[in-house]
Design a protein around this motif. Structure first.
Motif, mmCIF file in Angstrom:
data_model
loop_
_atom_site.group_PDB
_atom_site.id
_atom_site.type_symbol
_atom_site.label_atom_id
_atom_site.label_comp_id
_atom_site.label_asym_id
_atom_site.label_seq_id
_atom_site.Cartn_x
_atom_site.Cartn_y
_atom_site.Cartn_z
ATOM 1 N N PHE A 102 0.720 -1.103 -0.051
ATOM 2 C CA PHE A 102 0.113 0.170 0.001
ATOM 3 C C PHE A 102 0.821 1.161 0.050
ATOM 4 C CE2 PHE A 102 -4.531 -1.224 1.724
ATOM 5 C CZ PHE A 102 -4.491 -2.584 0.730
ATOM 6 N N ALA A 103 2.053 1.305 0.460
ATOM 7 C CA ALA A 103 2.878 2.433 0.661
ATOM 8 C C ALA A 103 3.226 2.833 -0.642
ATOM 9 C CB ALA A 103 4.118 2.220 1.834
ATOM 10 N N GLY A 104 3.802 1.449 -1.487
ATOM 11 C CA GLY A 104 4.078 1.969 -2.928
ATOM 12 C C GLY A 104 2.843 2.441 -3.627
ATOM 13 N N LEU A 159 7.296 4.833 -17.906
ATOM 14 C CA LEU A 159 6.648 5.902 -17.250
ATOM 15 C C LEU A 159 6.742 7.307 -18.028
ATOM 16 C CD1 LEU A 159 5.866 6.526 -14.168
ATOM 17 C CD2 LEU A 159 8.044 7.331 -14.070
ATOM 18 N N LYS A 160 5.633 7.955 -18.033
ATOM 19 C CA LYS A 160 5.298 9.115 -18.756
ATOM 20 C C LYS A 160 6.335 9.951 -18.465
ATOM 21 C CE LYS A 160 1.983 11.314 -15.771
ATOM 22 N NZ LYS A 160 0.550 11.949 -15.681
ATOM 23 N N PRO A 161 6.635 11.166 -19.229
ATOM 24 C CA PRO A 161 7.212 12.120 -18.459
ATOM 25 C C PRO A 161 6.219 12.867 -17.380
ATOM 26 C CG PRO A 161 7.306 12.421 -20.934
ATOM 27 C CD PRO A 161 6.216 11.339 -20.669
ATOM 28 N N GLY A 162 7.109 13.210 -16.310
ATOM 29 C CA GLY A 162 6.319 13.616 -15.125
ATOM 30 C C GLY A 162 5.766 12.760 -14.435
ATOM 31 N N GLY A 163 5.918 11.252 -14.521
ATOM 32 C CA GLY A 163 5.256 10.375 -13.814
ATOM 33 C C GLY A 163 6.148 10.117 -12.602
ATOM 34 N N THR A 164 5.893 9.018 -11.775
ATOM 35 C CA THR A 164 6.252 8.699 -10.604
ATOM 36 C C THR A 164 6.436 7.145 -10.419
ATOM 37 O OG1 THR A 164 5.178 10.276 -9.385
ATOM 38 C CG2 THR A 164 6.088 8.612 -8.087
ATOM 39 N N LEU A 165 7.983 6.733 -10.416
ATOM 40 C CA LEU A 165 8.261 5.434 -10.427
ATOM 41 C C LEU A 165 8.463 5.132 -8.749
ATOM 42 C CD1 LEU A 165 11.163 3.569 -12.019
ATOM 43 C CD2 LEU A 165 10.549 3.042 -9.692
ATOM 44 N N SER A 166 7.568 4.342 -8.270
ATOM 45 C CA SER A 166 7.477 4.086 -6.750
ATOM 46 C C SER A 166 8.174 2.855 -6.582
ATOM 47 C CB SER A 166 6.120 3.866 -6.296
ATOM 48 O OG SER A 166 5.903 3.501 -4.879
ATOM 49 N N SER A 167 9.359 2.693 -5.872
ATOM 50 C CA SER A 167 10.321 1.631 -5.696
ATOM 51 C C SER A 167 10.082 0.857 -4.435
ATOM 52 C CB SER A 167 11.687 2.089 -6.042
ATOM 53 O OG SER A 167 12.624 0.803 -5.743
ATOM 54 N N LEU A 168 9.650 -0.432 -4.525
ATOM 55 C CA LEU A 168 9.521 -1.118 -3.209
ATOM 56 C C LEU A 168 10.669 -2.390 -2.888
ATOM 57 C CD1 LEU A 168 5.677 -1.665 -3.194
ATOM 58 C CD2 LEU A 168 6.999 -0.131 -1.738
ATOM 59 N N GLY A 169 11.263 -2.678 -4.152
ATOM 60 C CA GLY A 169 12.058 -3.918 -4.181
ATOM 61 C C GLY A 169 13.223 -3.575 -3.195
ATOM 62 N N VAL A 170 13.815 -4.720 -2.595
ATOM 63 C CA VAL A 170 15.088 -4.802 -1.901
ATOM 64 C C VAL A 170 16.227 -5.220 -2.791
ATOM 65 C CG1 VAL A 170 16.259 -5.710 0.029
ATOM 66 C CG2 VAL A 170 13.795 -5.554 0.296
ATOM 67 N N TYR A 171 17.089 -4.146 -3.146
ATOM 68 C CA TYR A 171 18.080 -4.324 -4.088
ATOM 69 C C TYR A 171 19.211 -4.908 -3.620
ATOM 70 C CZ TYR A 171 14.879 -1.578 -6.964
ATOM 71 O OH TYR A 171 13.799 -1.059 -7.561
ATOM 72 N N SER A 172 19.791 -5.850 -4.153
ATOM 73 C CA SER A 172 21.121 -6.262 -3.457
ATOM 74 C C SER A 172 22.447 -6.007 -4.333
ATOM 75 C CB SER A 172 21.001 -8.026 -3.480
ATOM 76 O OG SER A 172 20.279 -8.429 -4.363
ATOM 77 N N SER A 173 22.422 -5.007 -5.410
ATOM 78 C CA SER A 173 23.547 -4.830 -6.159
ATOM 79 C C SER A 173 23.312 -3.221 -6.724
ATOM 80 C CB SER A 173 24.025 -5.802 -7.229
ATOM 81 O OG SER A 173 22.779 -5.731 -8.139
ATOM 82 N N ASP A 174 24.298 -2.698 -7.297
ATOM 83 C CA ASP A 174 24.202 -1.268 -7.669
ATOM 84 C C ASP A 174 23.081 -1.183 -8.922
ATOM 85 O OD1 ASP A 174 26.156 -0.570 -5.908
ATOM 86 O OD2 ASP A 174 27.570 -0.040 -7.388
ATOM 87 N N LEU A 175 22.334 -0.132 -8.940
ATOM 88 C CA LEU A 175 21.638 0.117 -10.024
ATOM 89 C C LEU A 175 22.055 0.848 -10.955
ATOM 90 C CD1 LEU A 175 18.116 0.597 -8.592
ATOM 91 C CD2 LEU A 175 18.565 -1.320 -9.965
ATOM 92 N N SER A 176 21.954 1.020 -12.369
ATOM 93 C CA SER A 176 22.186 1.889 -13.289
ATOM 94 C C SER A 176 21.243 2.309 -13.901
ATOM 95 C CB SER A 176 23.235 1.451 -14.202
ATOM 96 O OG SER A 176 22.605 0.427 -15.085
#
Length: 359
Positions: free
Chosen positions: A166-168, A266-283
């Motif tokens: 729900f927080a996402g 994602l559209k321009p002006g949109g929101t990416l809501s990230s919930l995942g637990v990452y275990s390495s660097d993102l690019s």
């Protein structure tokens, strides 16, 4: 001599085992909960694999449903024998961070009061919920009475995955009539789907590669289900939105591939809501990021906790607005939890959530 209890303990990477430990001694602001039902989270699998470090000998788990066994002298407004849950995140609600509206990042009483993920104490910095008994710190702020008529399994999702999913949807700033894409339909992604529906999204597109999960996603409110094994999901979502992109995307797995796809649709002006637990660097791919000029918002969330959050979530369940019952696919006794870990970590037999019941 201290009373002993069974608990699931982190031994070393690759090993969580049942052991005997003393029943916790509580302080004046704490409560002792007798755990009746708990579960295993994807984060516990990160701990099992050694991808998220915790102290050896720590009791794991952060999703407790149970009964108040004993109350600290300062805890008011509760009774021993009362059915309660506590959020997976159990902040003090007294720190600077909490009073600044950022309770999940509660760093306690030191100068600035912030610590990344500091509100997550069960099975992280304190002994957790996969045990016969659990010490609940700052109990007055964190214990939430279970409404009459709701079963353990009905409220089992409230402490973590429902609050997180729900927080996402909340962080994605979903408005009535929005189109939303949700990447991964594990337990948290399914709760994000349910949350997006409650927030008023008119078209919810979900992505997964497991047929059973896509079927449950439809029960949770998904309008369109895409199997990434069969279709190029980015081009399909852009086609479904006439090239516009979605108003919000929710990443619920923690992989480079899902994060990148969530940004690309994602559209321009949109929101990416990230919930995942990452275990390495993102690019971040340059073109999808529009060279940093696309008015995108990228927001991360940690599960909100506390008794008021839990009350609201249990009210959603009690009202019948959402039924998360289909998520409990397997049941095990606490003494057999190592078998449950094996099933859950290998994602066998269509497992979504495992109810771990007191002996």
């Amino acid at each position: 001599m201290a009373m002993m209890m069974k608990a699931a303990v982190f031994v070393e990477p690759g090993r969580i085992e049942i052991d005997d430990k003393p029943v916790p001694e509580i302080g004046p602001n704490d409560a002792l909960m007798r755990v009746t039902t708990t579960t295993i989270c994807g984060t516990d699998i990160h701990i099992l694999k050694g991808e998220y470090p915790v102290a050896k000998g720590l009791t794991i788990g952060h999703e407790p449903v149970g009964v108040i066994e004993k109350l600290g002298a300062n805890v008011q407004g509760y009774q021993e024998g009362q059915r309660v849950i506590a959020g997976a995140i159990c902040p003090s609600f007294t720190s600077y961070a909490c009073q600044d509206g950022c309770s999940s990042q509660d760093g306690g009483s030191h100068a600035h009061g912030y610590k990344p993920m500091g509100g997550w104490r069960f099975g992280n910095t304190l002994d957790g919920a996969q045990a016969e008994y659990l010490l609940v710190p700052d109990a007055q702020a964190n214990l939430s009475p279970v409404p009459d008529g709701l079963t353990d399994e009905q409220v089992l999702m409230c402490p973590d995955i429902m609050s997180t999913g729900f927080a996402g949807a909340e962080a994605a700033n979903i408005r009535i009539g929005d189109t939303v894409a949700i990447f991964a339909q594990g337990p948290i992604g399914l709760c994000a789907t349910a949350g997006a529906k409650l927030r008023g999204a008119s078209r919810i597109i979900v992505v997964d590669g497991i047929d059973e999960r896509l079927a449950i996603a439809r029960q949770m409110g998904a309008d369109i289900t895409l199997d990434f094994r069969k279709v190029d999901v980015v081009s399909e979502i852009l086609k479904l939105t006439n090239g516009r992109g979605v108003d919000a995307s929710i990443e619920a797995l923690g992989l480079q591939s899902t994060f990148e796809a969530a940004l690309r649709v994602l559209k321009p002006g949109g929101t990416l809501s990230s919930l995942g637990v990452y275990s390495s660097d993102l690019s971040i791919p340059l073109d999808a990021f529009c060279a940093g000029l696309g008015d995108h918002k990228i927001i991360t969330s940690l599960c909100p906790g506390g008794k008021e959050r839990m009350r609201r979530l249990m009210d959603v369940i009690a009202s019948g607005r959402v039924d998360l019952g289909p998520m409990v696919t397997h049941r095990y006794k606490l003494e057999n939890i190592t078998e449950a870990y094996d099933l859950f970590s290998h994602q066998r037999d269509g497992v979504l959530k495992v109810a771990i019941q007191a002996s």
